[in-house]
Design a protein around this motif. Structure first.
Motif, PDB file in Angstrom:
ATOM      1  N   ALA A  13       0.819  -1.215   0.000  1.00  0.00           N
ATOM      2  CA  ALA A  13       0.000   0.000   0.000  1.00  0.00           C
ATOM      3  C   ALA A  13       0.850   1.262   0.000  1.00  0.00           C
ATOM      4  O   ALA A  13       0.375   2.331  -0.380  1.00  0.00           O
ATOM      5  N   ALA A  14       2.099   1.160   0.413  1.00  0.00           N
ATOM      6  CA  ALA A  14       2.976   2.327   0.447  1.00  0.00           C
ATOM      7  C   ALA A  14       3.517   2.692  -0.936  1.00  0.00           C
ATOM      8  O   ALA A  14       4.075   3.781  -1.117  1.00  0.00           O
ATOM      9  N   ASN A  15       3.339   1.809  -1.900  1.00  0.00           N
ATOM     10  CA  ASN A  15       3.867   2.059  -3.243  1.00  0.00           C
ATOM     11  C   ASN A  15       2.913   2.906  -4.079  1.00  0.00           C
ATOM     12  O   ASN A  15       1.732   3.023  -3.775  1.00  0.00           O
ATOM     13  N   ALA A  16       3.458   3.482  -5.138  1.00  0.00           N
ATOM     14  CA  ALA A  16       2.673   4.369  -5.998  1.00  0.00           C
ATOM     15  C   ALA A  16       1.556   3.594  -6.692  1.00  0.00           C
ATOM     16  O   ALA A  16       1.827   2.558  -7.319  1.00  0.00           O
ATOM     17  N   LEU A  54       5.449   8.759 -16.341  1.00  0.00           N
ATOM     18  CA  LEU A  54       5.350  10.206 -16.530  1.00  0.00           C
ATOM     19  C   LEU A  54       4.505  10.883 -15.449  1.00  0.00           C
ATOM     20  O   LEU A  54       4.244  12.084 -15.541  1.00  0.00           O
ATOM     21  N   SER A  55       4.110  10.151 -14.440  1.00  0.00           N
ATOM     22  CA  SER A  55       3.177  10.678 -13.442  1.00  0.00           C
ATOM     23  C   SER A  55       3.852  11.571 -12.412  1.00  0.00           C
ATOM     24  O   SER A  55       5.078  11.550 -12.224  1.00  0.00           O
ATOM     25  N   ASP A  56       3.020  12.339 -11.723  1.00  0.00           N
ATOM     26  CA  ASP A  56       3.500  13.131 -10.589  1.00  0.00           C
ATOM     27  C   ASP A  56       4.052  12.210  -9.497  1.00  0.00           C
ATOM     28  O   ASP A  56       5.020  12.562  -8.811  1.00  0.00           O
ATOM     29  N   ASP A  57       3.436  11.035  -9.350  1.00  0.00           N
ATOM     30  CA  ASP A  57       3.910  10.096  -8.343  1.00  0.00           C
ATOM     31  C   ASP A  57       5.336   9.641  -8.635  1.00  0.00           C
ATOM     32  O   ASP A  57       6.140   9.445  -7.712  1.00  0.00           O
ATOM     33  N   ALA A  58       5.656   9.445  -9.911  1.00  0.00           N
ATOM     34  CA  ALA A  58       7.017   9.040 -10.265  1.00  0.00           C
ATOM     35  C   ALA A  58       8.018  10.118  -9.877  1.00  0.00           C
ATOM     36  O   ALA A  58       9.087   9.834  -9.322  1.00  0.00           O
ATOM     37  N   ARG A  59       7.670  11.364 -10.150  1.00  0.00           N
ATOM     38  CA  ARG A  59       8.558  12.465  -9.762  1.00  0.00           C
ATOM     39  C   ARG A  59       8.674  12.560  -8.238  1.00  0.00           C
ATOM     40  O   ARG A  59       9.757  12.795  -7.698  1.00  0.00           O
ATOM     41  N   GLU A  60       7.551  12.361  -7.555  1.00  0.00           N
ATOM     42  CA  GLU A  60       7.551  12.403  -6.094  1.00  0.00           C
ATOM     43  C   GLU A  60       8.406  11.278  -5.519  1.00  0.00           C
ATOM     44  O   GLU A  60       9.163  11.477  -4.553  1.00  0.00           O
ATOM     45  N   GLY A  61       8.313  10.091  -6.109  1.00  0.00           N
ATOM     46  CA  GLY A  61       9.083   8.960  -5.611  1.00  0.00           C
ATOM     47  C   GLY A  61      10.583   9.187  -5.713  1.00  0.00           C
ATOM     48  O   GLY A  61      11.340   8.903  -4.778  1.00  0.00           O
ATOM     49  N   VAL A  62      11.021   9.727  -6.859  1.00  0.00           N
ATOM     50  CA  VAL A  62      12.449  10.022  -7.051  1.00  0.00           C
ATOM     51  C   VAL A  62      12.898  11.120  -6.090  1.00  0.00           C
ATOM     52  O   VAL A  62      13.958  11.022  -5.456  1.00  0.00           O
ATOM     53  N   LEU A  63      12.088  12.181  -5.990  1.00  0.00           N
ATOM     54  CA  LEU A  63      12.445  13.291  -5.114  1.00  0.00           C
ATOM     55  C   LEU A  63      12.513  12.839  -3.658  1.00  0.00           C
ATOM     56  O   LEU A  63      13.441  13.211  -2.921  1.00  0.00           O
ATOM     57  N   ALA A  64      11.537  12.035  -3.226  1.00  0.00           N
ATOM     58  CA  ALA A  64      11.521  11.557  -1.843  1.00  0.00           C
ATOM     59  C   ALA A  64      12.749  10.702  -1.538  1.00  0.00           C
ATOM     60  O   ALA A  64      13.319  10.792  -0.447  1.00  0.00           O
ATOM     61  N   ARG A  65      13.158   9.876  -2.517  1.00  0.00           N
ATOM     62  CA  ARG A  65      14.352   9.059  -2.307  1.00  0.00           C
ATOM     63  C   ARG A  65      15.592   9.946  -2.148  1.00  0.00           C
ATOM     64  O   ARG A  65      16.431   9.709  -1.276  1.00  0.00           O
ATOM     65  N   LYS A  66      15.681  10.990  -2.978  1.00  0.00           N
ATOM     66  CA  LYS A  66      16.818  11.912  -2.877  1.00  0.00           C
ATOM     67  C   LYS A  66      16.813  12.646  -1.537  1.00  0.00           C
ATOM     68  O   LYS A  66      17.873  12.903  -0.950  1.00  0.00           O
ATOM     69  N   ARG A  99      15.492  11.529   1.193  1.00  0.00           N
ATOM     70  CA  ARG A  99      15.502  10.543   2.270  1.00  0.00           C
ATOM     71  C   ARG A  99      14.278  10.667   3.184  1.00  0.00           C
ATOM     72  O   ARG A  99      14.382  10.740   4.408  1.00  0.00           O
ATOM     73  N   ARG A 100      13.114  10.708   2.530  1.00  0.00           N
ATOM     74  CA  ARG A 100      11.851  10.770   3.260  1.00  0.00           C
ATOM     75  C   ARG A 100      10.860   9.809   2.614  1.00  0.00           C
ATOM     76  O   ARG A 100      11.108   9.286   1.529  1.00  0.00           O
ATOM     77  N   SER A 101       9.755   9.579   3.291  1.00  0.00           N
ATOM     78  CA  SER A 101       8.707   8.717   2.730  1.00  0.00           C
ATOM     79  C   SER A 101       7.946   9.482   1.668  1.00  0.00           C
ATOM     80  O   SER A 101       7.562  10.644   1.886  1.00  0.00           O
ATOM     81  N   PRO A 102       7.688   8.872   0.512  1.00  0.00           N
ATOM     82  CA  PRO A 102       6.936   9.559  -0.536  1.00  0.00           C
ATOM     83  C   PRO A 102       5.464   9.707  -0.178  1.00  0.00           C
ATOM     84  O   PRO A 102       4.913   8.916   0.596  1.00  0.00           O
ATOM     85  N   VAL A 103       4.832  10.717  -0.744  1.00  0.00           N
ATOM     86  CA  VAL A 103       3.394  10.923  -0.588  1.00  0.00           C
ATOM     87  C   VAL A 103       2.766  10.753  -1.962  1.00  0.00           C
ATOM     88  O   VAL A 103       2.845  11.628  -2.813  1.00  0.00           O
ATOM     89  N   TYR A 104       2.168   9.577  -2.206  1.00  0.00           N
ATOM     90  CA  TYR A 104       1.609   9.277  -3.523  1.00  0.00           C
ATOM     91  C   TYR A 104       0.136   9.686  -3.572  1.00  0.00           C
ATOM     92  O   TYR A 104      -0.610   9.494  -2.618  1.00  0.00           O
ATOM     93  N   ARG A 105      -0.279  10.200  -4.728  1.00  0.00           N
ATOM     94  CA  ARG A 105      -1.652  10.679  -4.903  1.00  0.00           C
ATOM     95  C   ARG A 105      -2.365   9.991  -6.065  1.00  0.00           C
ATOM     96  O   ARG A 105      -3.492  10.357  -6.405  1.00  0.00           O
ATOM     97  N   GLY A 106      -1.716   9.037  -6.707  1.00  0.00           N
ATOM     98  CA  GLY A 106      -2.354   8.350  -7.821  1.00  0.00           C
ATOM     99  C   GLY A 106      -2.510   9.224  -9.043  1.00  0.00           C
ATOM    100  O   GLY A 106      -3.424   9.053  -9.837  1.00  0.00           O
ATOM    101  N   MET A 107      -1.580  10.184  -9.215  1.00  0.00           N
ATOM    102  CA  MET A 107      -1.654  11.116 -10.350  1.00  0.00           C
ATOM    103  C   MET A 107      -0.292  11.214 -11.021  1.00  0.00           C
ATOM    104  O   MET A 107       0.734  11.036 -10.408  1.00  0.00           O
TER     105      MET A 107
END
Length: 254
Positions: free
Chosen positions: A196-199, A232-244, A246-254
């Motif tokens: 459930a934590a994944n995009a 190409l989603s916002d979630d993909a950008r959020e996932g990369v940014l969160a990894r950089k 060092r925080r938990s990503p906040v996915y929105r399904g967009m």
């Protein structure tokens, strides 16, 4: 009086739960239970959903089809309710986790093996005794078992009709885990929380990729489009940014 299949709303963590609730009959499936489950896996997922958990009350996960009201057919092409349900679970666009607190027999075993993950109590057993009753599993159901288990174990499951313990199946990588009964819920909760934590768009695209075979008649163009949309989603950008960061990503399904 509670329904024989309890359908829980998606919770705040993105987890939906379907619970077989006919413990006095070892959760043997009636036509009404099939109808509820098929609908639950053929309708579009709630936007907040990430994972569906399929579990059961009582000491047996599912004893298969209720032989007292065994059903044949159901659609114009003659697919049985069990075949329809297994296909719907396999094709469901988000991950499905089966939690087996007890034996999964006959159709119950086939349903479990169509889920993406199976977490079972170590003393649970899984198998299909159709051959011992003079019956035969539907072709798509048997082929799905073959794809998951490979020939030797599929032959043991289907030609002998004996139940195989969850520990053996886990050791052969046919189910995700077999654990002590006291650890079953904790293990299942940890797995569903990780999923459930994944995009959500990534979950959908990967599930579509895994299902893109001739058995499910998937449209590969749609699969490629789903992969592209996730990339190409916002979630993909959020996932990369969160990894950089060092925080938990906040996915929105967009």
């Amino acid at each position: 009086m509670e329904p024989e299949v309890i359908v829980s709303e998606t919770n705040a963590a993105g987890i939906r739960r379907l619970t077989l609730n006919r413990p006095d009959k070892r959760n043997a499936l009636t036509r009404e239970m099939f109808d509820t489950l098929i609908h639950a896996f053929t309708r579009s997922p709630d936007p907040a959903e990430r994972v569906t958990v399929l579990d059961a009350r009582g000491t047996v996960f599912c004893a298969g089809v209720d032989l007292g009201q065994r059903t044949e057919g159901g659609d114009p092409e003659g697919a049985s309710p069990l075949e329809q349900l297994c296909a719907a679970i396999a094709a469901y666009p988000l991950p499905v986790v089966a939690v087996l607190q007890g034996h999964a027999i006959g159709g119950g075993g086939m349903i479990a093996l169509h889920c993406d993950f199976v977490v079972a109590s170590a003393d649970a057993r899984i198998g299909n005794s159709a051959v011992q009753l003079g019956l035969v599993p539907a072709w798509p159901v048997a082929r799905a078992v073959l794809e998951r288990a490979r020939f030797a174990k599929a032959a043991e499951l289907l030609l002998l009709g004996d139940l195989i313990d969850a520990t053996t199946l886990a050791a052969r990588n046919l189910i995700a885990a077999a654990v002590d009964a006291s650890q079953l819920q904790t293990t299942a909760d940890a797995l569903t929380a990780r999923l459930a934590a994944n995009a959500p768009l990534s979950l959908r695209a990967i599930k579509a990729t895994l299902n893109a075979d001739d058995r499910l008649h998937s449209d590969h163009a749609e699969v490629l489009a789903a992969i592209r949309a996730a990339q190409l989603s916002d979630d993909a950008r959020e996932g990369v940014l969160a990894r950089k960061e060092r925080r938990s990503p906040v996915y929105r399904g967009m």
